[in-house]
Design a protein around this motif. Sequence first.
Motif, PDB file in Angstrom:
ATOM      1  N   THR A   8       0.702  -1.199  -0.081  1.00  0.00           N
ATOM      2  CA  THR A   8       0.150   0.157  -0.014  1.00  0.00           C
ATOM      3  C   THR A   8       0.794   1.355  -0.051  1.00  0.00           C
ATOM      4  N   THR A   9       1.912   1.310   0.226  1.00  0.00           N
ATOM      5  CA  THR A   9       2.922   2.530   0.261  1.00  0.00           C
ATOM      6  C   THR A   9       4.277   2.244  -0.329  1.00  0.00           C
ATOM      7  N   VAL A  10       4.756   3.225  -0.841  1.00  0.00           N
ATOM      8  CA  VAL A  10       6.247   3.258  -1.478  1.00  0.00           C
ATOM      9  C   VAL A  10       7.184   2.213  -0.648  1.00  0.00           C
ATOM     10  N   ASP A  11       7.025   2.906   0.773  1.00  0.00           N
ATOM     11  CA  ASP A  11       8.056   2.354   1.705  1.00  0.00           C
ATOM     12  C   ASP A  11       7.925   0.621   1.806  1.00  0.00           C
ATOM     13  N   VAL A  40      15.565   3.076  -8.920  1.00  0.00           N
ATOM     14  CA  VAL A  40      14.444   3.757  -9.405  1.00  0.00           C
ATOM     15  C   VAL A  40      13.325   4.204  -8.558  1.00  0.00           C
ATOM     16  N   THR A  41      12.804   3.151  -7.548  1.00  0.00           N
ATOM     17  CA  THR A  41      11.891   3.232  -6.649  1.00  0.00           C
ATOM     18  C   THR A  41      12.385   4.499  -5.546  1.00  0.00           C
ATOM     19  N   GLU A  42      13.513   4.316  -5.281  1.00  0.00           N
ATOM     20  CA  GLU A  42      14.040   5.202  -4.106  1.00  0.00           C
ATOM     21  C   GLU A  42      14.238   6.532  -4.625  1.00  0.00           C
ATOM     22  N   ALA A  43      14.304   6.882  -5.980  1.00  0.00           N
ATOM     23  CA  ALA A  43      14.354   8.022  -6.754  1.00  0.00           C
ATOM     24  C   ALA A  43      13.023   8.665  -6.756  1.00  0.00           C
ATOM     25  N   VAL A  44      12.060   7.608  -7.291  1.00  0.00           N
ATOM     26  CA  VAL A  44      10.732   8.210  -7.027  1.00  0.00           C
ATOM     27  C   VAL A  44      10.295   8.777  -5.834  1.00  0.00           C
ATOM     28  N   ASP A  45      10.608   7.811  -4.629  1.00  0.00           N
ATOM     29  CA  ASP A  45      10.158   8.186  -3.393  1.00  0.00           C
ATOM     30  C   ASP A  45      10.834   9.659  -2.978  1.00  0.00           C
ATOM     31  N   ARG A  46      11.963   9.927  -3.370  1.00  0.00           N
ATOM     32  CA  ARG A  46      12.461  11.212  -3.081  1.00  0.00           C
ATOM     33  C   ARG A  46      11.718  11.978  -3.768  1.00  0.00           C
ATOM     34  N   SER A  47      11.297  11.718  -5.160  1.00  0.00           N
ATOM     35  CA  SER A  47      10.803  13.269  -5.951  1.00  0.00           C
ATOM     36  C   SER A  47       9.195  13.370  -5.330  1.00  0.00           C
ATOM     37  N   ILE A  48       8.590  12.343  -4.939  1.00  0.00           N
ATOM     38  CA  ILE A  48       7.249  12.427  -4.333  1.00  0.00           C
ATOM     39  C   ILE A  48       7.532  13.259  -2.982  1.00  0.00           C
ATOM     40  N   GLY A  49       8.409  12.961  -2.050  1.00  0.00           N
ATOM     41  CA  GLY A  49       8.624  13.840  -0.955  1.00  0.00           C
ATOM     42  C   GLY A  49       8.953  15.269  -1.118  1.00  0.00           C
ATOM     43  N   GLY A  51       7.978  16.970  -3.716  1.00  0.00           N
ATOM     44  CA  GLY A  51       6.848  17.421  -4.505  1.00  0.00           C
ATOM     45  C   GLY A  51       6.932  17.747  -5.835  1.00  0.00           C
ATOM     46  N   ARG A  52       7.907  16.928  -6.371  1.00  0.00           N
ATOM     47  CA  ARG A  52       8.060  17.070  -7.954  1.00  0.00           C
ATOM     48  C   ARG A  52       6.906  16.467  -8.602  1.00  0.00           C
ATOM     49  N   PHE A  53       6.127  15.608  -8.098  1.00  0.00           N
ATOM     50  CA  PHE A  53       4.876  15.354  -8.678  1.00  0.00           C
ATOM     51  C   PHE A  53       3.812  15.958  -8.243  1.00  0.00           C
ATOM     52  N   GLY A  54       3.018  16.585  -9.053  1.00  0.00           N
ATOM     53  CA  GLY A  54       1.819  17.370  -8.780  1.00  0.00           C
ATOM     54  C   GLY A  54       0.924  16.743  -7.776  1.00  0.00           C
ATOM     55  N   ASP A  55       0.640  15.544  -8.472  1.00  0.00           N
ATOM     56  CA  ASP A  55      -0.412  14.647  -7.675  1.00  0.00           C
ATOM     57  C   ASP A  55       0.183  13.511  -6.858  1.00  0.00           C
ATOM     58  N   ALA A  56       0.542  13.846  -5.710  1.00  0.00           N
ATOM     59  CA  ALA A  56       1.320  12.746  -4.962  1.00  0.00           C
ATOM     60  C   ALA A  56       0.516  11.280  -4.665  1.00  0.00           C
ATOM     61  N   ARG A  57      -0.737  11.520  -4.611  1.00  0.00           N
ATOM     62  CA  ARG A  57      -1.407  10.320  -4.410  1.00  0.00           C
ATOM     63  C   ARG A  57      -1.677   9.513  -5.614  1.00  0.00           C
ATOM     64  N   ALA A  58      -1.592   9.977  -6.648  1.00  0.00           N
ATOM     65  CA  ALA A  58      -1.562   9.362  -7.919  1.00  0.00           C
ATOM     66  C   ALA A  58      -0.284   8.750  -8.354  1.00  0.00           C
ATOM     67  N   ALA A  59       0.817   9.493  -7.971  1.00  0.00           N
ATOM     68  CA  ALA A  59       1.979   8.852  -8.114  1.00  0.00           C
ATOM     69  C   ALA A  59       2.532   7.890  -7.352  1.00  0.00           C
ATOM     70  N   ILE A  60       1.671   7.886  -6.154  1.00  0.00           N
ATOM     71  CA  ILE A  60       2.140   6.545  -5.110  1.00  0.00           C
ATOM     72  C   ILE A  60       1.234   5.428  -5.656  1.00  0.00           C
ATOM     73  N   ALA A  61      -0.120   5.707  -6.040  1.00  0.00           N
ATOM     74  CA  ALA A  61      -0.746   4.556  -6.499  1.00  0.00           C
ATOM     75  C   ALA A  61      -0.153   3.893  -7.715  1.00  0.00           C
ATOM     76  N   LEU A  62       0.424   4.724  -8.786  1.00  0.00           N
ATOM     77  CA  LEU A  62       0.843   4.278  -9.960  1.00  0.00           C
ATOM     78  C   LEU A  62       2.240   3.609  -9.595  1.00  0.00           C
TER      79      LEU A  62
END
Length: 227
Positions: A8-11, A40-49, A51-62
């Motif tokens: 359920t989480t990137v972690d 890659v996943t660690e890089a995505v997690d850092r980007s979500i944290g 604020g690089r992704f405009g919609d964090a909820r959508a980014a996490i779900a994807l």
Amino acid sequence: MVHPQQLTTVDAVIGRMRALDAALPARDGVAVFNRVYLAVTEAVDRSIGSGRFGDARAAIALDVRFAERYLAAVDAVAEDRRAPACWWPLFQLRRHPGVRPLQFALAGVNAHIGHDLALAVVDACHTLGCEPAELEDEFDRVGDLLLTLEERIREELMPGPDLLQLADPLTHLLGSWSLERARDATWSAARALWALRGVPDVAEDLAERLDRAVGLAGRMLLTPLPH
């Protein structure tokens, strides 16, 4: 089919990948890909944290729905079930001495981008109750991170100048595949699968054909090379 123990989480995704990294021999082909995917996943997690992704909820779900498909393939093989056709070449040849680490890494990327990502977009749309177009920005940002990582993979895993006899056929082989082209084709496949969601037998047939086609490309990428 996604493994029943859905994450359920990137972690949680990162935790599973780190556990695999600790458990698998370093030279194992799945371990090689897993290290790449973990980065890659660690890089995505850092980007979500950040604020690089405009919609964090959508980014996490994807990101989570995407990772679940790779981890479901790992679980299937561990439980003596057959992995999807796109993953089978990597699991079948994971210990072949004639296959180089760069080939393992890109074969895994091929399976995951060429097949799993399209299905993950559909999964995320169902999770979020949205259309694929609403995930396009997140899809593109993840793709941009993957393109950067692909360059790093080739730089780090490509044989050095003292191995030119090997590098020549390897360069020829890997030049036939492009992550950018695979990503573009995946977006089209995701849109088609979503459009066909009301015709499940046709959608399933398309997904199966995509699975087999990506598996064929993976088998080519894993062609054993001379020492």
